[in-house]
Design a protein around this motif. Structure first.
Motif, short mmCIF file in Angstrom:
data_model
loop_
_atom_site.label_atom_id
_atom_site.label_comp_id
_atom_site.label_asym_id
_atom_site.label_seq_id
_atom_site.Cartn_x
_atom_site.Cartn_y
_atom_site.Cartn_z
N UNK A 92 0.64 -8.60 32.41
CA UNK A 92 0.18 -7.22 32.28
C UNK A 92 0.73 -6.57 31.02
N UNK A 93 2.01 -6.80 30.74
CA UNK A 93 2.63 -6.23 29.54
C UNK A 93 2.00 -6.81 28.27
N UNK A 94 1.71 -8.10 28.28
CA UNK A 94 1.09 -8.74 27.13
C UNK A 94 -0.32 -8.20 26.89
N UNK A 95 -1.11 -8.12 27.95
CA UNK A 95 -2.48 -7.62 27.80
C UNK A 95 -2.50 -6.17 27.34
N UNK A 96 -1.57 -5.37 27.83
CA UNK A 96 -1.49 -3.97 27.39
C UNK A 96 -1.18 -3.90 25.90
N UNK A 97 -0.21 -4.70 25.47
CA UNK A 97 0.13 -4.71 24.05
C UNK A 97 -1.02 -5.21 23.19
N UNK A 98 -1.75 -6.19 23.68
CA UNK A 98 -2.90 -6.74 22.95
C UNK A 98 -4.07 -5.76 22.93
N UNK A 99 -4.48 -5.30 24.10
CA UNK A 99 -5.71 -4.51 24.21
C UNK A 99 -5.54 -3.04 23.85
N UNK A 100 -4.40 -2.46 24.20
CA UNK A 100 -4.20 -1.04 23.95
C UNK A 100 -3.49 -0.74 22.63
N UNK A 101 -2.72 -1.72 22.14
CA UNK A 101 -1.92 -1.45 20.94
C UNK A 101 -2.20 -2.43 19.81
N UNK A 102 -3.20 -3.30 19.96
CA UNK A 102 -3.62 -4.18 18.89
C UNK A 102 -2.60 -5.22 18.44
N UNK A 103 -1.69 -5.59 19.32
CA UNK A 103 -0.64 -6.53 18.96
C UNK A 103 -1.10 -7.98 19.16
N UNK A 104 -0.46 -8.88 18.45
CA UNK A 104 -0.71 -10.31 18.62
C UNK A 104 0.36 -10.85 19.57
N UNK A 105 -0.04 -11.20 20.77
CA UNK A 105 0.89 -11.64 21.81
C UNK A 105 1.61 -12.92 21.40
N UNK A 106 0.92 -13.82 20.76
CA UNK A 106 1.57 -15.07 20.34
C UNK A 106 2.71 -14.77 19.37
N UNK A 107 2.49 -13.88 18.44
CA UNK A 107 3.53 -13.50 17.49
C UNK A 107 4.72 -12.88 18.22
N UNK A 108 4.44 -11.99 19.16
CA UNK A 108 5.51 -11.35 19.92
C UNK A 108 6.33 -12.37 20.71
N UNK A 109 5.63 -13.24 21.41
CA UNK A 109 6.33 -14.25 22.21
C UNK A 109 7.14 -15.20 21.33
N UNK A 110 6.55 -15.60 20.22
CA UNK A 110 7.26 -16.47 19.30
C UNK A 110 8.54 -15.81 18.80
N UNK A 111 8.47 -14.52 18.46
CA UNK A 111 9.65 -13.81 17.95
C UNK A 111 10.78 -13.81 18.98
N UNK A 112 10.40 -13.62 20.25
CA UNK A 112 11.42 -13.66 21.31
C UNK A 112 11.99 -15.07 21.43
#
Length: 147
Positions: free
Chosen positions: A18-38
């Motif tokens: 849910x957090x990933x989809x919100x960041x992707x769909x509502x805030x235009x973020x790239x989830x793969x980039x975010x997860x990789x950074x973590x």
């Protein structure tokens, strides 16, 4: 642990999808980039800039078009048979996941060492490298879900 296996485990945690989809769909973020950074535990701006460039190029070439096709195929498209459409949609979804895996593995190849950044710090730095940063509370939600 290899990044793909880590990402699958992370995505299976409560609240992460849910957090990933919100960041992707509502805030235009790239989830793969975010997860990789973590996973990489990095907030190195030069490394994140290179990773964001790679993710942007792959997004444009593969992920966004595949996601659009998958989402379009969710609704009936007469006269196409519904079962055939849904089966094809699953095929597209599998290719989309393969594209996400390829991106994660490509990003993992940019660095092999972890620098020890906490999840929220890594998410905030990656979000900023992507472009307009996502709201801190949305990133904090993902960081908390990742544990």
């Amino acid at each position: 642990m290899a990044i793909w296996e880590w990402a699958l485990e992370a995505y299976a945690r409560p609240g992460v999808p849910e957090a990933c989809l919100k960041l992707q769909d509502e805030h235009g973020q790239n989830v793969s980039l975010l997860l990789w950074a973590v996973h990489a535990e990095t907030k190195d701006s030069a490394l994140l800039s290179r990773a964001a460039e790679a993710a942007r190029a792959w997004d444009q070439a593969a992920l966004v078009p595949l996601r659009q096709v998958r989402r379009t195929l969710k609704a009936p498209l007469p006269p196409v048979d519904d079962d055939a459409r849904l089966s094809f949609r699953e095929d597209v979804k599998a290719v989309e996941l393969a594209a996400e895996r390829l991106l994660l593995e490509t990003l993992e190849g940019l660095t092999r060492r972890q620098s020890g950044a906490h999840a929220l710090d890594a998410l905030m730095a990656a979000s900023a490298a992507w472009g307009t940063p996502a709201p801190a509370d949305a990133l904090a939600q993902l960081a908390a879900a990742l544990g």
